[in-house]
Design a protein around this motif. Structure first.
Motif, PDB file in Angstrom:
ATOM      1  N   ILE A 311       0.837  -1.199   0.000  1.00  0.00           N
ATOM      2  CA  ILE A 311       0.000   0.000   0.000  1.00  0.00           C
ATOM      3  C   ILE A 311       0.870   1.247   0.000  1.00  0.00           C
ATOM      4  CG2 ILE A 311      -1.782   1.238   1.259  1.00  0.00           C
ATOM      5  CD1 ILE A 311      -2.661  -1.495   2.386  1.00  0.00           C
ATOM      6  N   LEU A 312       1.921   1.236   0.839  1.00  0.00           N
ATOM      7  CA  LEU A 312       2.821   2.389   0.916  1.00  0.00           C
ATOM      8  C   LEU A 312       3.483   2.663  -0.428  1.00  0.00           C
ATOM      9  CD1 LEU A 312       4.317   4.510   2.617  1.00  0.00           C
ATOM     10  CD2 LEU A 312       5.985   2.751   3.197  1.00  0.00           C
ATOM     11  N   SER A 313       3.982   1.614  -1.069  1.00  0.00           N
ATOM     12  CA  SER A 313       4.623   1.787  -2.376  1.00  0.00           C
ATOM     13  C   SER A 313       3.627   2.256  -3.422  1.00  0.00           C
ATOM     14  CB  SER A 313       5.273   0.470  -2.818  1.00  0.00           C
ATOM     15  OG  SER A 313       6.206   0.015  -1.859  1.00  0.00           O
ATOM     16  N   GLY A 314       2.402   1.725  -3.376  1.00  0.00           N
ATOM     17  CA  GLY A 314       1.396   2.130  -4.351  1.00  0.00           C
ATOM     18  C   GLY A 314       0.991   3.583  -4.215  1.00  0.00           C
ATOM     19  N   VAL A 315       0.857   4.058  -2.966  1.00  0.00           N
ATOM     20  CA  VAL A 315       0.458   5.452  -2.754  1.00  0.00           C
ATOM     21  C   VAL A 315       1.554   6.408  -3.201  1.00  0.00           C
ATOM     22  CG1 VAL A 315      -0.086   7.159  -0.990  1.00  0.00           C
ATOM     23  CG2 VAL A 315      -1.148   4.905  -0.905  1.00  0.00           C
ATOM     24  N   ILE A 316       2.786   6.181  -2.726  1.00  0.00           N
ATOM     25  CA  ILE A 316       3.882   7.088  -3.064  1.00  0.00           C
ATOM     26  C   ILE A 316       4.230   6.996  -4.546  1.00  0.00           C
ATOM     27  CG2 ILE A 316       6.280   7.660  -2.599  1.00  0.00           C
ATOM     28  CD1 ILE A 316       5.901   6.679   0.235  1.00  0.00           C
ATOM     29  N   GLY A 317       4.375   5.776  -5.052  1.00  0.00           N
ATOM     30  CA  GLY A 317       4.695   5.608  -6.465  1.00  0.00           C
ATOM     31  C   GLY A 317       3.601   6.122  -7.380  1.00  0.00           C
ATOM     32  N   GLY A 318       2.348   5.900  -6.988  1.00  0.00           N
ATOM     33  CA  GLY A 318       1.245   6.417  -7.791  1.00  0.00           C
ATOM     34  C   GLY A 318       1.198   7.928  -7.819  1.00  0.00           C
ATOM     35  N   LEU A 319       1.499   8.569  -6.668  1.00  0.00           N
ATOM     36  CA  LEU A 319       1.526  10.032  -6.624  1.00  0.00           C
ATOM     37  C   LEU A 319       2.620  10.589  -7.518  1.00  0.00           C
ATOM     38  CD1 LEU A 319       0.489  12.675  -5.324  1.00  0.00           C
ATOM     39  CD2 LEU A 319       2.183  12.328  -3.515  1.00  0.00           C
ATOM     40  N   VAL A 320       3.800   9.955  -7.497  1.00  0.00           N
ATOM     41  CA  VAL A 320       4.906  10.430  -8.332  1.00  0.00           C
ATOM     42  C   VAL A 320       4.620  10.179  -9.811  1.00  0.00           C
ATOM     43  CG1 VAL A 320       7.350  10.115  -8.857  1.00  0.00           C
ATOM     44  CG2 VAL A 320       6.588  10.136  -6.476  1.00  0.00           C
ATOM     45  N   ALA A 321       4.027   9.037 -10.128  1.00  0.00           N
ATOM     46  CA  ALA A 321       3.833   8.660 -11.532  1.00  0.00           C
ATOM     47  C   ALA A 321       2.633   9.346 -12.168  1.00  0.00           C
ATOM     48  CB  ALA A 321       3.686   7.142 -11.647  1.00  0.00           C
ATOM     49  N   PHE A 322       1.501   9.432 -11.444  1.00  0.00           N
ATOM     50  CA  PHE A 322       0.256   9.898 -12.042  1.00  0.00           C
ATOM     51  C   PHE A 322      -0.300  11.165 -11.412  1.00  0.00           C
ATOM     52  CE2 PHE A 322       0.066   5.137 -12.274  1.00  0.00           C
ATOM     53  CZ  PHE A 322       0.394   5.044 -13.610  1.00  0.00           C
ATOM     54  N   GLY A 323       0.367  11.728 -10.400  1.00  0.00           N
ATOM     55  CA  GLY A 323      -0.174  12.909  -9.735  1.00  0.00           C
ATOM     56  C   GLY A 323      -1.193  12.520  -8.683  1.00  0.00           C
ATOM     57  N   MET A 324      -2.166  13.419  -8.433  1.00  0.00           N
ATOM     58  CA  MET A 324      -3.153  13.196  -7.371  1.00  0.00           C
ATOM     59  C   MET A 324      -3.983  11.942  -7.617  1.00  0.00           C
ATOM     60  SD  MET A 324      -2.842  15.567  -5.050  1.00  0.00           S
ATOM     61  CE  MET A 324      -4.423  15.550  -4.212  1.00  0.00           C
ATOM     62  N   ILE A 325      -4.284  11.636  -8.891  1.00  0.00           N
ATOM     63  CA  ILE A 325      -5.079  10.442  -9.183  1.00  0.00           C
ATOM     64  C   ILE A 325      -4.322   9.183  -8.785  1.00  0.00           C
ATOM     65  CG2 ILE A 325      -6.227   9.154 -11.033  1.00  0.00           C
ATOM     66  CD1 ILE A 325      -6.705  11.714 -12.467  1.00  0.00           C
ATOM     67  N   GLY A 326      -2.991   9.237  -8.825  1.00  0.00           N
ATOM     68  CA  GLY A 326      -2.190   8.078  -8.454  1.00  0.00           C
ATOM     69  C   GLY A 326      -2.354   7.657  -7.020  1.00  0.00           C
ATOM     70  N   LEU A 327      -2.846   8.557  -6.147  1.00  0.00           N
ATOM     71  CA  LEU A 327      -3.120   8.164  -4.767  1.00  0.00           C
ATOM     72  C   LEU A 327      -4.131   7.023  -4.709  1.00  0.00           C
ATOM     73  CD1 LEU A 327      -3.370  11.656  -3.012  1.00  0.00           C
ATOM     74  CD2 LEU A 327      -1.538   9.978  -2.752  1.00  0.00           C
TER      75      LEU A 327
END
Length: 371
Positions: A311-327
């Motif tokens: 979950i931690l990797s998905g939240v941080i990585g998603g934020l960096v990769a896709f912006g707010m939607i990546g959360l």
């Protein structure tokens, strides 16, 4: 009788693969602006599909009315609050960035430490000794990093145009998926079955369960905690409540909970002398900090145990990769991949616990026999 196999036409195979690859890349390039919106819509529809079915039963079996109601609910309960939150975050974040970048932000004096019984005077003296020994220099060194980090986080929310485009696409795709949900699900399962027979169909079902698990157990719980905590911050008069609410949402998504934001806010209220609202926020924090223990087991009913590091990797990585939607998309993608990988590994029996028996079946070469 010997049958001679026909020679393979290697150029034909290579050209066929090249043509198919070019077609796939071209199609992906065309639909690239819609991928995030469609993924977001798919996650929302998978999670809220039981609600649509119940609404359809209440509305005399009319799918069109149920889709209209669900679309309006998404617009009122999801799109508008997120848009207002992003706009408010950008507006309130501008003075914060200006104060950090201009050097107006300094380390606090902490006079309230003198009111702490027994050890207050010592704490106050020690704090000022630290300031005299180079507190200003410390602040000067960390100020650029604070400003850069704050600017980056607010900049992620500053792409309002792109974010609102994804919100609009999500709403449109959600309505289409609500309308033709069974047909789309049947087509995806048919395609998966064509790729990997029954294993492919099972993979699609597992993926849907993983999406529902992470969306209900992680995202919805974090949203509820952040919204309730943000309401407590707003009514208590804590400054920058919008930015703190976003930080609290991020903290809840990575499973740290809302207390890393609420506890300093309570301390600030008591320090500023507003004990009444400090007590109110303390009570709200006790409720918000423990509600996940009740809400998460209710939401997760399929028993999906997702590792915290995932979950931690998905939240941080998603934020960096896709912006707010990546959360929201990041944890979902990793959760689906994890469930499919876990199911694939468990198709074979686990290894033996006794390693000596394994070595007996596959003995190591004896070096003495070579002499």
């Amino acid at each position: 009788m010997v049958t001679s196999s026909q020679p393979r036409d290697v150029p034909q195979i290579l050209l066929s693969v090249l043509f198919l690859s070019l077609m796939i890349v071209a199609c992906l390039w065309i639909v690239r602006p819609f991928i995030l919106g469609f993924m977001w819509a798919g996650t929302v529809v998978i999670v809220t599909w039981p609600v649509l079915i119940r609404l359809q039963r209440l509305l005399f079996g009319r799918r069109s009315l149920a889709v209209l109601v669900m679309t309006l609910l998404l617009f009122l309960l999801f799109i508008i609050p997120i848009a207002l939150l992003v706009n408010s975050m950008v507006d309130s974040g501008v003075p914060l960035i200006r104060s950090v970048s201009s050097g107006e932000m300094t380390l606090p004096d902490l006079n309230w430490l003198n009111s702490v019984p027994v050890i207050g005077a010592r704490l106050y003296t020690g704090w000022h000794n630290l300031l005299d020994m180079g507190g200003t220099a410390i602040m000067a060194k960390i100020r650029p990093y604070i400003g850069t980090t704050t600017t980056w986080f607010v900049g992620q929310a500053a792409h309002i145009g792109r974010f609102m485009m994804h919100c609009t696409l999500m709403l449109l795709f959600s309505a289409l998926l609500y309308w033709q949900g069974e047909k789309v699900a049947r087509g995806i399962r048919h395609f998966a079955t064509r790729l990997a027979a029954k294993r492919g169909d099972a993979a699609v079902v597992l993926a849907a369960q993983a999406v529902r698990a992470v969306a209900l157990g992680v995202v919805v719980t974090a949203l509820v905690q952040a919204v309730l905590g943000g309401i407590g911050l707003a009514i208590s008069g804590v400054p920058y409540a919008t930015i703190l609410t976003v930080v609290m949402l991020f903290s809840c998504l990575i499973q740290l909970g809302p207390l890393p934001v609420l506890v300093p806010s309570i301390i600030w209220l008591y320090w500023s002398g507003d004990t009444t609202w400090g007590t109110v926020l303390l009570v709200i924090s006790c409720v918000v900090g423990t509600i996940d223990n009740v809400l998460r087991p209710i939401l997760i009913r399929m028993g999906a145990d997702l590792p915290m590091i995932l979950i931690l990797s998905g939240v941080i990585g998603g934020l960096v990769a896709f912006g707010m939607i990546g959360l929201f998309i990041g944890p979902v993608l990793l959760a689906v991949s994890w469930r499919l990988f876990d199911a694939w590994v468990k198709e074979v029996p686990p290894p033996q616990d006794n390693t000596d028996e394994v070595l007996e079946e596959y003995p190591l070469p004896d070096s003495s026999s070579d002499r």
